[in-house]
Design a protein around this motif. Structure first.
Motif, PDB file in Angstrom:
ATOM      1  N   SER A 134       0.571   3.640   2.505  1.00 10.36           N
ATOM      2  CA  SER A 134       0.643   4.198   3.852  1.00 10.36           C
ATOM      3  C   SER A 134       0.089   3.207   4.856  1.00 10.36           C
ATOM      4  CB  SER A 134      -0.176   5.489   3.926  1.00 10.36           C
ATOM      5  OG  SER A 134      -1.568   5.199   3.811  1.00 10.36           O
ATOM      6  N   PRO A 185      -0.347  -4.981   9.570  1.00 13.58           N
ATOM      7  CA  PRO A 185      -0.147  -3.756   8.799  1.00 13.58           C
ATOM      8  C   PRO A 185       1.224  -3.161   9.117  1.00 13.58           C
ATOM      9  CG  PRO A 185      -2.213  -3.707  10.044  1.00 13.58           C
ATOM     10  CD  PRO A 185      -1.435  -4.864  10.543  1.00 13.58           C
ATOM     11  N   THR A 243       0.855  -1.180   0.000  1.00 14.41           N
ATOM     12  CA  THR A 243       0.000   0.000   0.000  1.00 14.41           C
ATOM     13  C   THR A 243       0.897   1.238   0.000  1.00 14.41           C
ATOM     14  OG1 THR A 243      -0.081   0.240   2.414  1.00 14.41           O
ATOM     15  CG2 THR A 243      -1.660  -1.287   1.404  1.00 14.41           C
ATOM     16  N   GLU A 259      -3.801   3.146   4.528  1.00 15.06           N
ATOM     17  CA  GLU A 259      -4.212   2.258   3.435  1.00 15.06           C
ATOM     18  C   GLU A 259      -4.029   0.793   3.825  1.00 15.06           C
ATOM     19  OE1 GLU A 259      -2.208   3.210  -0.173  1.00 15.06           O
ATOM     20  OE2 GLU A 259      -3.215   5.139  -0.429  1.00 15.06           O
ATOM     21  N   ALA A 260      -2.990   0.509   4.610  1.00 18.45           N
ATOM     22  CA  ALA A 260      -2.765  -0.862   5.055  1.00 18.45           C
ATOM     23  C   ALA A 260      -3.931  -1.344   5.912  1.00 18.45           C
ATOM     24  CB  ALA A 260      -1.451  -0.959   5.838  1.00 18.45           C
ATOM     25  N   HIS A 296      -9.379  -5.052  -4.971  1.00 16.23           N
ATOM     26  CA  HIS A 296      -8.808  -4.069  -4.049  1.00 16.23           C
ATOM     27  C   HIS A 296      -7.371  -3.779  -4.476  1.00 16.23           C
ATOM     28  CE1 HIS A 296      -8.052  -1.954  -0.265  1.00 16.23           C
ATOM     29  NE2 HIS A 296      -6.934  -2.646  -0.146  1.00 16.23           N
ATOM     30  N   GLY A 297      -6.946  -2.535  -4.353  1.00 15.72           N
ATOM     31  CA  GLY A 297      -5.568  -2.188  -4.682  1.00 15.72           C
ATOM     32  C   GLY A 297      -5.404  -0.695  -4.865  1.00 15.72           C
ATOM     33  N   PHE A 298      -4.165  -0.282  -5.112  1.00 15.65           N
ATOM     34  CA  PHE A 298      -3.837   1.133  -5.197  1.00 15.65           C
ATOM     35  C   PHE A 298      -2.904   1.389  -6.383  1.00 15.65           C
ATOM     36  CE2 PHE A 298      -4.436  -0.110  -0.779  1.00 15.65           C
ATOM     37  CZ  PHE A 298      -5.484   0.730  -0.401  1.00 15.65           C
ATOM     38  N   SER A 331       0.626   0.759  -5.272  1.00 16.40           N
ATOM     39  CA  SER A 331       1.002  -0.483  -4.592  1.00 16.40           C
ATOM     40  C   SER A 331       2.341  -0.984  -5.131  1.00 16.40           C
ATOM     41  CB  SER A 331      -0.069  -1.559  -4.822  1.00 16.40           C
ATOM     42  OG  SER A 331      -1.264  -1.256  -4.151  1.00 16.40           O
ATOM     43  N   GLY A 383       2.106  -1.603   3.810  1.00 12.82           N
ATOM     44  CA  GLY A 383       1.725  -2.934   3.349  1.00 12.82           C
ATOM     45  C   GLY A 383       1.055  -3.724   4.457  1.00 12.82           C
ATOM     46  N   ASP A 401      -7.034  -0.101   5.842  1.00 12.88           N
ATOM     47  CA  ASP A 401      -8.172  -0.283   4.937  1.00 12.88           C
ATOM     48  C   ASP A 401      -8.118  -1.672   4.305  1.00 12.88           C
ATOM     49  OD1 ASP A 401      -8.385   2.487   5.456  1.00 12.88           O
ATOM     50  OD2 ASP A 401      -9.264   2.839   3.484  1.00 12.88           O
ATOM     51  N   THR A 402      -6.913  -2.069   3.894  1.00 10.56           N
ATOM     52  CA  THR A 402      -6.716  -3.376   3.271  1.00 10.56           C
ATOM     53  C   THR A 402      -7.030  -4.502   4.249  1.00 10.56           C
ATOM     54  OG1 THR A 402      -5.027  -2.446   1.810  1.00 10.56           O
ATOM     55  CG2 THR A 402      -5.013  -4.843   2.115  1.00 10.56           C
TER      56      THR A 402
END
Length: 456
Positions: free
Chosen positions: A118, A284, A116, A121-122, A318-320, A323, A298, A124-125
């Motif tokens: 940040s 995370p 990820t 974001e990690a 899901h992804g960025f 990434s 990540g 969120d994942t």
């Protein structure tokens, strides 16, 4: 000339830049401190002041400032492949190499990583993975995630929801449904009428009570930081995590250990989970992963979750865009190689952490300090108006903010969380620099006492 340039930058800053976690009007009236360069454990402002960075940026500059190896790694990668995504069945060498290295360093049961940009974001994942895992397992009703009050897991909508900070919930609602919070293991603030051992067990019991209240069949995961960082460097009693482990062993619930702050040597192990003997399903990561030189995060994924997602899950929607960004991955890999080659993590565990504990504990005798605690290279001071009773200052006095500003003005970055002062210096700090940090902290405490306790 320096004053003129500072004033110019401050005006542009107030005209155009909205800062994170900031009272915009107050900062506009006061003016920002302009930081222009850094080296080792020190930052320098536009007025030429040298300031010992007791917070390693924002818990992240583990390897210290000014490491040319990381600059060179970024430049080389930017020249060769500045960017490509990981969508559409593609990959690139830096992401592959970093994934391999992380899985070598992680606990043996963790052999996959999802990148990820940040820590937010990690997390969120994490929420996406946890709920997807149980859906694949044929238990879509397992939706609830239990976090802790005053825990911090980022400031995105999902991260804020997973965290338990009331001010963020008040401004960010409605929160993501299916998330609830239990009490935190904060002995100084909430448990001094009990022994630390008993208090730790009582806080762990709150987890089991919440599981039973919601129904085991509805609970997906428990998320917690090994040590609560942004909440105030809260080290749980020694009884806490073993008791939590006992609770989790009884139920079919995933453990998410948020290593965004504790990971990469902060507690004297590669991951805080290892210090506490935890076996997380998901971890995370961010911050110290690249020592903050470039943004990257990540999720390290345990085998039982990864195998289910890979073998039975089909496409994971899901992804960025960023990434596994090539330049960020290259810098993170070089950072990990330096931490490993220079024995930084072991030095924190065997030398610097114990030395900080010895020196930091000397501040406990100060009239303002109700408790001085540390673990690895993380520490906290609890500011109190009455040392005997532990009574806090009236909120209107903003004791922590007063102390923080006095620290900065005297050459030390020490953060305030309410009336708790916290430090998290670069892991490459020396014994001499720890002495300097403690001396500067004592000076700031003395100045704070003069302002808040004039009779003393």
């Amino acid at each position: 000339m320096a004053h003129q340039e500072t004033a110019r930058l401050q005006q542009l800053d107030r005209d155009h830049y909205m800062h994170p976690f900031t009272d915009f009007k107050s900062l506009s009236e006061e003016g920002s401190r302009v930081v222009t360069q850094a080296d080792g454990v020190y930052i320098y402002d536009s007025e030429g002041n040298r300031i010992l960075d007791g917070m390693a940026g924002l818990w992240c500059v583990n390897i210290g400032y000014g490491r040319k190896e990381l600059v060179e790694a970024a430049a080389a990668q930017l020249e060769q492949l500045p960017y490509y995504n990981s969508f559409f069945k593609t990959t690139h060498p830096p992401a592959v190499a970093l994934a391999e290295k992380l899985c070598q360093l992680a606990p043996a049961h963790m052999n996959r990583v999802f990148f990820t940009g940040s820590g937010s974001e990690a997390n969120d994942t994490v929420l996406r993975m946890v709920r997807r895992y149980w859906a694949i397992k044929g238990k879509p009703e397992k939706q609830w995630v239990i976090g802790r009050k005053n825990g911090y897991h980022g400031s995105t909508v999902a991260g804020m929801s997973l965290g338990g900070m009331a001010p963020m919930h008040e401004q960010g609602g409605p929160c993501v449904p299916g998330i609830t919070h239990i009490r935190q293991p904060y002995w100084f603030a909430e448990g001094r009428d009990m022994t630390p051992d008993a208090f730790g067990r009582e806080c762990a019991a709150a987890l089991e009570e919440k599981i039973l209240e919601l129904g085991e069949e509805n609970v997906a995961a428990f998320i917690a930081e090994p040590v609560q960082g942004a909440g105030g460097a809260i080290m749980p009693p020694e009884s806490y995590w073993p008791a939590v482990n006992e609770v989790l062993a009884k139920y079919d619930i995933l453990l998410v250990a948020d290593e965004v702050i504790c990971g990469f040597g902060r507690l004297g192990e590669w991951f805080g989970s290892q210090h506490y003997g935890l076996t997380p399903d998901l971890m995370p990561i961010a911050k110290g992963l690249s020592s903050g030189y470039l943004p990257i995060g990540g999720v390290l994924v345990g085998d039982r979750v990864a195998d289910t997602l890979i073998n039975d899950g089909g496409e994971f929607y899901h992804g960025f865009t960023y990434s596994g960004h090539p330049a960020c991955a290259a810098v993170a890999l070089k950072n990990l190689e330096l931490l490993e080659a220079e024995g930084v993590v072991e030095r924190v565990r065997d030398d610097l952490g114990p030395y900080l504990a010895e020196r930091w504990s000397t501040l406990a005798d100060h009239p303002l300090v109700g408790e001085a605690r540390s673990l690895g290279l993380m520490g906290a001071l609890e500011l109190v108006a009455n040392k005997q009773t532990g009574e806090r200052f009236d909120e209107s006095l903003a004791a922590g903010s007063v102390c923080r500003d006095l620290c900065f003005n005297s050459g030390l970055v020490m953060r305030s969380v309410g009336d708790t002062m916290i430090i998290s210096p670069p892991l490459v700090i020396t014994r001499g620099e720890i002495d300097e940090l403690v001396n500067l902290a004592r000076h700031a405490l003395d100045e704070t006492a003069r302002r808040l306790l004039p009779s003393q």
